[in-house]
Design an enzyme around this catalytic site. Structure first.
Site, PDB file in Angstrom:
ATOM      1  N   LYS A   1       0.930 -19.435   7.147  1.00  0.00           N
ATOM      2  CA  LYS A   1       0.064 -19.839   8.251  1.00  0.00           C
ATOM      3  C   LYS A   1      -0.245 -18.628   9.113  1.00  0.00           C
ATOM      4  CE  LYS A   1       3.144 -19.631  11.782  1.00  0.00           C
ATOM      5  NZ  LYS A   1       2.987 -18.904  13.044  1.00  0.00           N
TER       6      LYS A   1
ATOM      7  N   ARG B   1       0.815  -1.219   0.000  1.00  0.00           N
ATOM      8  CA  ARG B   1       0.000   0.000   0.000  1.00  0.00           C
ATOM      9  C   ARG B   1       0.848   1.267   0.000  1.00  0.00           C
ATOM     10  NH1 ARG B   1      -5.450  -1.294   2.217  1.00  0.00           N
ATOM     11  NH2 ARG B   1      -5.668   0.951   2.527  1.00  0.00           N
TER      12      ARG B   1
ATOM     13  N   HIS C   1       3.147 -25.550  13.253  1.00  0.00           N
ATOM     14  CA  HIS C   1       4.508 -26.075  13.228  1.00  0.00           C
ATOM     15  C   HIS C   1       4.660 -27.381  14.012  1.00  0.00           C
ATOM     16  CE1 HIS C   1       5.592 -22.441  11.277  1.00  0.00           C
ATOM     17  NE2 HIS C   1       5.726 -21.690  12.335  1.00  0.00           N
TER      18      HIS C   1
ATOM     19  N   GLU D   1      11.964 -20.676  23.363  1.00  0.00           N
ATOM     20  CA  GLU D   1      12.894 -19.658  22.876  1.00  0.00           C
ATOM     21  C   GLU D   1      13.056 -18.530  23.876  1.00  0.00           C
ATOM     22  OE1 GLU D   1      11.493 -18.171  19.136  1.00  0.00           O
ATOM     23  OE2 GLU D   1       9.424 -18.080  19.785  1.00  0.00           O
TER      24      GLU D   1
ATOM     25  N   HIS E   1       6.956 -23.369   7.019  1.00  0.00           N
ATOM     26  CA  HIS E   1       8.380 -23.458   6.670  1.00  0.00           C
ATOM     27  C   HIS E   1       9.119 -24.517   7.483  1.00  0.00           C
ATOM     28  CE1 HIS E   1       8.901 -20.796  10.206  1.00  0.00           C
ATOM     29  NE2 HIS E   1      10.129 -21.269  10.248  1.00  0.00           N
TER      30      HIS E   1
ATOM     31  N   LYS F   1       7.794 -18.454  25.032  1.00  0.00           N
ATOM     32  CA  LYS F   1       8.607 -17.284  24.718  1.00  0.00           C
ATOM     33  C   LYS F   1       9.229 -16.712  25.991  1.00  0.00           C
ATOM     34  CE  LYS F   1       6.858 -15.380  20.395  1.00  0.00           C
ATOM     35  NZ  LYS F   1       8.203 -15.443  19.820  1.00  0.00           N
TER      36      LYS F   1
ATOM     37  N   ASP G   1       0.031 -19.823  17.187  1.00  0.00           N
ATOM     38  CA  ASP G   1       1.242 -19.412  16.484  1.00  0.00           C
ATOM     39  C   ASP G   1       2.177 -20.585  16.237  1.00  0.00           C
ATOM     40  OD1 ASP G   1       3.104 -17.452  15.390  1.00  0.00           O
ATOM     41  OD2 ASP G   1       4.288 -17.805  17.200  1.00  0.00           O
TER      42      ASP G   1
END
Length: 456
Positions: free
Chosen positions: A134, A43, A226, A202, A164, A326, A221
């Site tokens: 996704k 945009r 995944h 992570e 991925h 996280k 997520d």
């Protein structure tokens, strides 16, 4: 092979960090040449020159090891088009050209339906392909609706739903190692395996992703896509081939075999949490609820754990634990296959024999096997660890995916019915969590996560 790629959402993080570097890797490896045409759509009111300058900066930042002439070739090949991706009139000029085109929707998932509808209105050249990141929908109903809409634009064989993880050599190694080695496949069942942990912990916190993450959370997520995909590769029956039908049929068999959780199961076998303020390494991390762009009223989780059971001959009695978090104190990204203990040890052997554990490191890539042997003392058992050296991949994950898109190989992508089955598996968890049947607990950033984290 398709030589035209159109990327919608071209000024976003996905294009900057992954797609442009993937194209550079493909060019370096000789998979692309001067016939390749790249059109980037967003945009923003940019010129070709302005976008090329931005693209060059991103390539320098995210793939500095690529040859300078390759980075320049990718940036210079890009044409920029300002357009509203949900407006068919805007979209039409961006996809117009000679021959079929691969259209990559590097966009917020919430506008996928409107963008696909715009592509339908604009008209795609026969043989064109649509690529979606996704998550595929927000729940089962929206996934079904999105699949129905896609079917009105292109055939299923031309829809490439990206996960991925499937293109990571580390993940593929899980399947390759078990199928290519008799010593593993012969014991790859519940008689020998007690538990499989699929973990993506992570130390990274929100890192500016509130716009997407606060509307998704750890369960949607990571677990819904995944980690379920990794589960499929761990648990699937040996396919006849690695072709798109054989491989994906066997993955869907796994998802269909997952025993649906009742409310009581969800309470006993799932956990959710979010991080408080803390310190990770040398940096202070604010509480998730205080991160910029976060709405605390959503009660979004940053840690999710789900235990699943499969109703199949091979896996009855084995627990599959999927976990992600996280802002934890250390990274742990692996598949840990925990074997059952030996049924008996001869008298005279000292110490207990710890159960064997086969670990597939997902990031960084590694493989280790924990065994038990004789230690320094006679008849004394001691841990023995075997470690494999892994060769680096020839292409990054997104490089492999883009190459497969251009060549029309959908084996490492998600089929429509597979996307729906993945939502079916987690629908009971989403429902129970929305009713607060499982409390949202908290853990300090930089810690090991909420209390009683198992298998850490």
């Amino acid at each position: 092979m398709i030589n035209r790629l159109v990327i919608f959402g071209a000024t976003g993080d996905l294009n900057a960090r992954y797609l442009l570097p993937a194209l550079a890797a493909l060019w370096t490896a000789g998979h692309l040449d001067n016939r390749f045409q790249l059109t980037c759509v967003d945009r923003a009111d940019w010129t070709d020159e302005g976008f090329r300058s931005w693209a060059a900066e991103q390539l320098d930042r995210h793939c500095p090891s690529s040859p300078a002439d390759v980075r320049k070739a990718i940036a210079d090949s890009a044409r920029y088009r300002q357009a509203n991706a949900t407006d068919a009139t805007d979209v039409a000029p961006a996809i117009t050209g000679d021959g079929p085109v691969a259209v990559y929707l590097a966009l917020p998932p919430a506008i996928f339906p409107a963008t696909v509808a715009a592509l339908r209105g604009a008209g795609l050249v026969p043989g064109s392909r649509i690529v979606l990141e996704k998550p595929f929908g927000e729940d089962l109903d929206s996934a079904v609706a999105l699949n129905r809409l896609l079917s009105e634009v292109v055939p299923e064989q031309a829809v490439f739903r990206v996960d991925h993880f499937l293109a990571m050599t580390t993940v593929q190694n899980v399947l390759g190692s078990r199928l290519a080695n008799r010593v593993l496949e012969s014991i790859w069942n519940s008689a020998h395996i007690a538990e499989v942990e699929i973990v993506w912990d992570e130390s990274l916190a929100l890192e500016g992703r509130a716009g997407y993450y606060d509307g998704a959370g750890a369960l949607k997520d990571m677990v819904q896509n995944h980690l379920l995909q990794v589960l499929c590769l761990v648990a699937m029956e040996p396919p006849l081939s690695l072709g798109e039908r054989d491989l994906r049929d066997r993955k869907i068999d796994v998802l269909r075999s997952v025993r649906l959780l009742t409310d009581d199961d969800v309470v006993r076998r799932t956990r959710r949490a979010r991080y408080l303020a803390g310190r990770i390494g040398d940096r202070d991390v604010p509480a998730y609820a205080e991160e910029e762009g976060v709405d605390p009223r959503r009660r979004t989780e940053t840690f999710a754990e789900v235990e699943l059971r499969l109703e199949s001959w091979r896996w009855s009695g084995t627990t599959f634990r999927l976990r992600t978090g996280k802002a934890l104190g250390h990274d742990r990204k692996e598949v840990a296959v925990r074997f059952r203990p030996v049924p008996h040890l001869p008298l005279g052997l000292n110490e207990e024999a710890a159960p064997n554990v086969l670990r597939f490191g997902l990031e960084p890539e590694s493989m280790t096997l924990a065994l038990t042997g004789i230690g320094t003392g006679a008849h004394t058992l001691a841990p023995l660890t075997l470690t494999a050296q892994m060769a680096p991949p020839d292409l990054p994950a997104y490089g492999r995916l883009l190459l497969d898109v251009l060549h029309g190989n959908a084996a490492l992508f998600i089929r429509g019915d597979e996307a729906e089955e993945a939502w079916r598996v987690l629908a009971p968890v989403m429902s129970a969590w929305s009713r607060d049947l499982v409390p949202l607990v908290e853990y300090p950033a930089g810690s090991d996560g909420p209390a009683a984290v198992r298998g850490s």
